[in-house]
Design a protein around this motif. Structure first.
Motif, mmCIF file in Angstrom:
data_model
loop_
_atom_site.group_PDB
_atom_site.id
_atom_site.type_symbol
_atom_site.label_atom_id
_atom_site.label_comp_id
_atom_site.label_asym_id
_atom_site.label_seq_id
_atom_site.Cartn_x
_atom_site.Cartn_y
_atom_site.Cartn_z
ATOM 1 N N ALA A 127 39.574 36.851 28.147
ATOM 2 C CA ALA A 127 40.310 37.313 29.328
ATOM 3 C C ALA A 127 40.639 36.112 30.204
ATOM 4 N N ALA A 128 41.447 36.367 31.208
ATOM 5 C CA ALA A 128 41.786 35.332 32.177
ATOM 6 C C ALA A 128 41.635 35.949 33.559
ATOM 7 N N CYS A 129 41.765 35.129 34.604
ATOM 8 C CA CYS A 129 41.372 35.601 35.933
ATOM 9 C C CYS A 129 42.490 36.234 36.739
ATOM 10 N N GLN A 130 43.746 36.126 36.289
ATOM 11 C CA GLN A 130 44.870 36.420 37.175
ATOM 12 C C GLN A 130 45.425 37.827 37.066
ATOM 13 N N LYS A 131 44.689 38.727 36.423
ATOM 14 C CA LYS A 131 45.197 40.097 36.307
ATOM 15 C C LYS A 131 44.173 41.033 36.945
ATOM 16 N N GLY A 132 43.392 41.731 36.138
ATOM 17 C CA GLY A 132 42.407 42.621 36.746
ATOM 18 C C GLY A 132 41.337 41.900 37.550
ATOM 19 N N GLY B 267 51.068 40.275 36.051
ATOM 20 C CA GLY B 267 50.285 39.065 36.172
ATOM 21 C C GLY B 267 51.155 37.829 36.319
ATOM 22 N N PRO B 268 50.810 36.947 37.266
ATOM 23 C CA PRO B 268 49.671 37.114 38.149
ATOM 24 C C PRO B 268 49.847 38.361 39.018
ATOM 25 N N SER B 269 48.756 39.054 39.241
ATOM 26 C CA SER B 269 48.807 40.276 40.031
ATOM 27 C C SER B 269 48.639 39.942 41.511
ATOM 28 N N VAL B 270 48.639 40.965 42.330
ATOM 29 C CA VAL B 270 48.486 40.750 43.775
ATOM 30 C C VAL B 270 47.081 40.211 44.068
ATOM 31 N N ILE B 271 47.010 39.070 44.717
ATOM 32 C CA ILE B 271 45.711 38.489 45.064
ATOM 33 C C ILE B 271 45.251 39.105 46.383
ATOM 34 N N PRO B 272 44.086 39.711 46.417
ATOM 35 C CA PRO B 272 43.613 40.313 47.677
ATOM 36 C C PRO B 272 43.490 39.271 48.791
ATOM 37 N N ASP B 273 43.756 39.693 49.986
ATOM 38 C CA ASP B 273 43.599 38.787 51.130
ATOM 39 C C ASP B 273 42.185 38.209 51.183
ATOM 40 N N ARG B 274 41.216 39.022 50.847
ATOM 41 C CA ARG B 274 39.825 38.520 50.845
ATOM 42 C C ARG B 274 39.664 37.356 49.889
ATOM 43 N N MET C 123 41.991 39.503 39.642
ATOM 44 C CA MET C 123 42.564 39.351 40.984
ATOM 45 C C MET C 123 42.416 37.970 41.612
ATOM 46 N N THR C 124 42.433 36.938 40.795
ATOM 47 C CA THR C 124 42.280 35.557 41.259
ATOM 48 C C THR C 124 43.489 34.765 40.761
ATOM 49 N N PRO C 125 43.993 33.812 41.513
ATOM 50 C CA PRO C 125 45.157 33.064 41.028
ATOM 51 C C PRO C 125 44.919 32.464 39.640
ATOM 52 N N PRO C 126 45.964 32.316 38.842
ATOM 53 C CA PRO C 126 45.806 31.796 37.486
ATOM 54 C C PRO C 126 45.075 30.462 37.481
ATOM 55 N N GLY C 127 44.262 30.247 36.445
ATOM 56 C CA GLY C 127 43.558 28.978 36.343
ATOM 57 C C GLY C 127 42.234 29.028 35.605
ATOM 58 N N MET C 128 41.753 30.235 35.300
ATOM 59 C CA MET C 128 40.489 30.322 34.559
ATOM 60 C C MET C 128 40.634 31.286 33.394
ATOM 61 N N ALA C 129 40.009 30.934 32.277
ATOM 62 C CA ALA C 129 39.923 31.821 31.121
ATOM 63 C C ALA C 129 38.448 31.996 30.778
ATOM 64 N N PHE C 130 38.144 33.120 30.133
ATOM 65 C CA PHE C 130 36.767 33.437 29.792
ATOM 66 C C PHE C 130 36.702 33.929 28.360
ATOM 67 N N VAL C 131 35.662 33.532 27.660
ATOM 68 C CA VAL C 131 35.400 34.097 26.341
ATOM 69 C C VAL C 131 33.958 34.578 26.311
ATOM 70 N N TRP C 132 33.800 35.878 26.102
ATOM 71 C CA TRP C 132 32.472 36.462 25.913
ATOM 72 C C TRP C 132 32.252 36.552 24.401
ATOM 73 N N PHE C 133 31.031 36.341 23.956
ATOM 74 C CA PHE C 133 30.822 36.409 22.509
ATOM 75 C C PHE C 133 29.411 36.884 22.156
ATOM 76 N N SER C 134 29.348 37.564 21.028
ATOM 77 C CA SER C 134 28.099 38.160 20.561
ATOM 78 C C SER C 134 27.236 37.099 19.879
ATOM 79 N N GLU C 135 26.035 37.490 19.544
ATOM 80 C CA GLU C 135 25.135 36.592 18.855
ATOM 81 C C GLU C 135 25.719 36.205 17.485
ATOM 82 N N ALA C 136 26.345 37.176 16.831
ATOM 83 C CA ALA C 136 26.951 36.878 15.524
ATOM 84 C C ALA C 136 28.058 35.835 15.675
ATOM 85 N N ALA C 137 28.812 35.960 16.707
ATOM 86 C CA ALA C 137 29.884 34.989 16.941
ATOM 87 C C ALA C 137 29.297 33.630 17.284
ATOM 88 N N ARG C 138 28.213 33.663 18.038
ATOM 89 C CA ARG C 138 27.574 32.395 18.394
ATOM 90 C C ARG C 138 27.127 31.646 17.132
#
Lengths: 400, 400, 400, 400
Positions: free
Chosen positions: C194-199, C14-21, C201-216
């Motif tokens: 997670a972030a966007c630049q590994k699995g 990471g960053p991994s190979v960014i697909p041409d698409r 397949m998007t250039p670095p720049g975004m992070a994501f947090v998923w969370f359960s109802e308990a976490a909310r």
């Protein structure tokens, strides 16, 4: 001080502005040219290219430019020594004549000058005079890219019919296809030549020749149709490579596919109408400027004979050249040179220019170009009347 | 009928038009982030980012947007419960105040409304009133993106000095950097916040905070400076990853490099002058339209307090919304909504809009946008006086 | 002589190979961020981001990198002084602990070293020891990008349940999402970063947090959740700008849309299987090389605890560094440095490397990387046994 | 299960892999074609195109493909009825003969079959037999793209000299230029034909003909040289449009400029050496596989007569077709079909394939392709001996 830094607008009559969608579609690695997705995609181009031309007839595609398209048409329509009647209304009609002459074809030119439309009476007379039917085809431009004169093709067809002459009718739509209304089958056109870099919004590199059944019959008799130019294998290819007589222009095919999608999405009638309104805006501006400086004038007096994709005009030397430079370096707009109106070594050359409104063009682009031109005329002290921009905006307001 | 098919022009106040050069530079595969060319290239960004800000001070770069930039500034300037004085001239000043308040900072807002500049007398008075020097920093926008009011930063510095107050001066240049003249060191600014998607002509995704030595000293005392926000490791990174507190925004770095090259090539004084002239063209058009419909008015009466990158105006509801729709769907120009002038649920909301003239913008783009607006007003029957386009072109002619 | 000129393959984790698409999708002008197509497109990202995480829970998106993702999780899970239990199996687990500590959280680290998996007995014991339930959440990496150790998340969930401890379970899938099997809801995970630049397949720049109802429910009580980090407005945004707390990362959104389309087209089970087979090919090669040089060894002995997206290995100093240089300059393959196994100032540092097989990766890329590595070992005289490439190809043959 | 999702590698003998740099360079709006930067840039192509061909002679550029290049050469070398001696070692030599025949040229073919090199004795004999010097030129391929046989051009020149025949020597380097050593002037070649989509690493669409002074003299006498094909105006253009006989292929020019920069940066000797080593790796693999299955064999027995850019081989029907399908759908590598060895309607057709190692190709790409092929043979049960991948890696290790 320059106010040009920003997106430049290239308002020359080809290559036209390539849509971002088309550029993006072309930005891809080489595809397999023997099987797979490219082959399937390329098959979809045929019906759409027929649709844009208004024909159910035949089609040959070439890696080449407009000149290649002329040579392809000539090579299949004529054998050496056979006769062509060329109707010239500007530099490109004359160039097509030269192309034919250089291939050994006997060319008769009816030259209508650089600012007047085809005189159908003269055409009919010339055909009637050819009692022996030596003339195998009549060649003309739909819109001459240099003079921007438009030829009335239905009227030409009527003149040929009136003369009772069997010559085929071949039309160069390089500057008009996808801009100005054109209906190949309805208008009785036998051969139509176009290229991809104007109304088809794809970088230069492909030429197309559409042809009727009657033209197909003739091409079998030509002794000029060398393997690269021959319509037969391209139009009736059994293997993909034959369509292109060798390797296909792979990047361009992806671009063309996208451009045709855009035309389909907008609709051809709407595309023509858009060009008509934007052309009208340009004409309204020139009409206004002109009242303050009669030296400013469009090349074609009668709007009925003006192409809707480009407008040639004169400002008087050296005003046109100075204005072009100003617009490019100060305002971000590149206008076209005046082509074929005077040699580039003649001071008069600097009195002509062309404003394109061709292909991927909208109200913002055209009105902005006119506004930059007016700013330039003001800055350079080129006399002109006011009201041009308001008049152009008014045309857009009414047309939209 | 639509005349929009062509290159669309997005005239909203950010993200601004990304230059083709920048997009091209970003279209590349992932680089090695541990060694090699990326590291060398990234090092070249520092002096140019200082140059564009007019400072020899410190710099922290963030993956983030303008809001992230605010939070980064807040986190290093304050500890919980410390006091900020926010000078608000529109929605974004108020938002910065909210950002600070949400972090536990004690915020005092001097709200100057949505159409008036900062009153320096009130600022001086407020500072004098803070005898205990609880206010650690004064926060303000250089140009509020919503109201488009510009704050006179040298005057603000003078007011702070006159009050003899030690608070630091922090300025949000998100909407002005690379557009409007700004000189961080000369003007005595301690902290400046910007993002990449406006005058820096790069897609959204990076924020920057420049800071003086005095601000650097303060950041060590803050208890809000979490690892992501802390200036120290970013500004004084020993390893590349520390600059970005993790993976760098690789694509954006290539884009930013190209954008800074473009600013260098043009020169900052020229960039500012270009914006000044194009803003002047927009203002001239509004002045003209207004004479026929007093409901049409720019939000900021005094040109001295208008930002040169965007102009907020009112047309009366629902005219602004209808005009925006017309320009986008008929003319190819997308104008900005009126932000913060009225809630979007209030009918009055539809009376405001903004015209951006920000970043990668030239005479063609701006004059074309004005011409489309005039066409739209005519088509929609929105009363306005003529002469606006001629007036705008005249400003361009004189400025170029 | 170099044999590197051709398409370089970046095999770093990471960053991994960014697909041409994806690159093509990102190559477009700025969109309107207030209304229109971008807003509609962005809405389609939500269900697909939930799908890729295996959850029907909540989601907050950030402009940021993986470190930003950590800070976002920490800020919503804890108040100052509350306690986190971090299970570390490599540098990135330790870094997350540092992130939490730097925010004022009380951190207890269970450090399992750099080559061993989490010992679930120790986890259970630690939780049982926390009779007062001061530990609010357990933080761990699914795959530590540095050590490449994979944690058995269902086993961890079982250990937590066995301990009867109410702490939430937060997992860093930065190096594994879209590569290694992960089922957030089925596995009882409360928070995933997670972030966007590994699995993805998007250039670095975004992070994501998923969370359960308990976490909310917990996030509402945190005093660390500043406006930029707070989950609430992002996850439940009423206006588009709130999702991103300001301007959205427009280019990245187009890229992410395309990347998610690719994952959807392939199917998640197939994506995981592809990574498993390619990882197996890499492991088979190392197993073979090792027999001729026991210094060559993968970092993780038991395949069950190896991540499927990247493999850390040692070759003995200075072999690893020399091989990396050879592969890049001679063969066109860039391998990852060995991270966190030894300081870069320690000669031992030059004994480690990592081979990524992450994201947009196929048999050709991975087998080619192994072949270049073998050529390099031969050229540099690094002892190794033969048969590695045949063994890797055999794994591919059986897996395909 | 497919392991193909990742960057696909197109290993067909043209179009070859287009470098990202070249694609990026082509992704730009239309330039002005009458004056300005394009004209200046295009001028820089001439010396570099001469350099890559090893000549100080003349050059004509065409919008076209390889077939267009043949026709351009034929048209300028011959008049109707004049005689060509074609030396054919595969399908493309025969195709050039057909091109000439289709133009009215009297063609004598010396056909050396599909797997054997040119027999110089037969050539000399044929020339000696032409006592009246009716043969105006000898045409041959340097490397026939189908059979992959390489012709020893210096030996051919020597044979022609030995025969004392004045015929010109014309060589098709379409598959070899920028890959295999070629020295036009040193080797006494009069005409050389190439296209842009192989060693020149640019999407299909341009053909080039380099020609000596002796060839230039002949072209003036040809009656086949129509305006599109005539060398004169293109090679000695006074205006830019004449170089392309009309509109230039603007996008392609930007791509070609970048591709030539890449060749310059690497150096021609190094480019040739890189191809030689990578070809050697492919050959080593085939030599190993063959020992386990004599049906597997390269088409050209003697390495001295194998092109360094592509290797034709047989695996026995239907093994080759099945392997091609496997490699593409399972491994991400597209191999070339076996062209001209058997008709596609003949079952034997499915016994041939070609592996390209052409242009923008490095150790990773070639070794990876071989590894995928071996995996495919294993998966499909195609008998082959082991050791091929190790042998190929060994060649790379020694060559690098």
């Amino acid at each position: 001080m320059s106010l040009a830094n920003g997106r430049p607008y290239l308002a020359i009559p080809g290559p036209s502005v390539i849509p971002d969608r088309v550029l993006r579609a072309m930005h891809r690695g080489s595809p397999n040219i023997y099987e797979g997705p490219l082959i399937d995609m390329a098959a979809s181009l045929w019906p759409d290219l027929r649709w844009v031309a208004g024909t159910t007839g035949h089609l040959a595609m070439y890696i080449g430019n407009g000149h290649a398209g002329w040579e392809a048409a000539n090579a299949n329509l004529f054998s050496r020594g056979e006769k062509a009647l060329v109707l010239a209304t500007g530099q490109f009609g004359l160039s097509w004549a030269n192309s034919a002459r250089g291939m050994g074809i006997d060319v008769e030119v009816l030259d209508f000058g650089k600012s007047a439309p085809v005189d159908m009476g003269r055409v009919e007379a010339a055909l009637r005079a050819d009692a022996g039917h030596r003339i195998k085809a009549v060649l003309t431009t739909h819109v001459d890219t240099a003079s921007t004169i438009k030829t009335d093709i239905p009227a030409l067809r009527a003149a040929m019919d009136a003369a009772g002459h069997p010559a085929l009718l071949a039309v160069d739509c390089i500057a008009s296809l996808g801009c100005d209304e054109f209906r190949m089958d309805d208008w009785g056109v036998d051969v139509m030549v176009a290229a991809c870099q104007k109304g088809l919004m794809t970088p230069p590199g492909m030429a197309f020749v559409w042809f009727s059944e009657a033209a197909r019959e003739r091409c079998g008799k030509s002794d000029l149709a060398t393997p690269y130019w021959a319509w037969g294998p391209r139009a009736g290819a059994e293997e993909f490579w034959q369509i292109w007589n060798g390797t296909a222009p792979t990047s361009h095919l992806f671009g063309l596919r996208e451009a045709l999608d855009m035309l389909r999405e907008e609709g051809l009638a709407q595309v023509w109408a858009r060009h008509r309104v934007l052309a009208g805006a340009v004409w309204a501006a020139f009409d206004a400027w002109n009242a303050g400086n009669p030296e400013i004038a469009m090349n074609v007096a009668d709007p009925a004979y003006r192409g809707c994709s480009v407008t040639a005009a004169r400002l008087g030397a050296p005003h046109a050249t100075r204005l072009r430079e100003w617009c490019e370096t100060k305002g971000g707009v590149t206008l076209g040179i005046g082509l074929g109106m005077a040699p580039s070594t003649d001071p008069a050359y600097h009195g002509f220019l062309r404003v394109a409104h061709m292909g991927h063009v909208n109200a913002h682009m055209t009105l902005g170009a006119l506004a930059v031109m007016e700013a330039g005329m003001t800055s350079l002290g080129i006399p002109h009347r006011g009201g041009a921009l308001a008049a152009a905006a008014e045309v857009v307001a009414k047309g939209a």
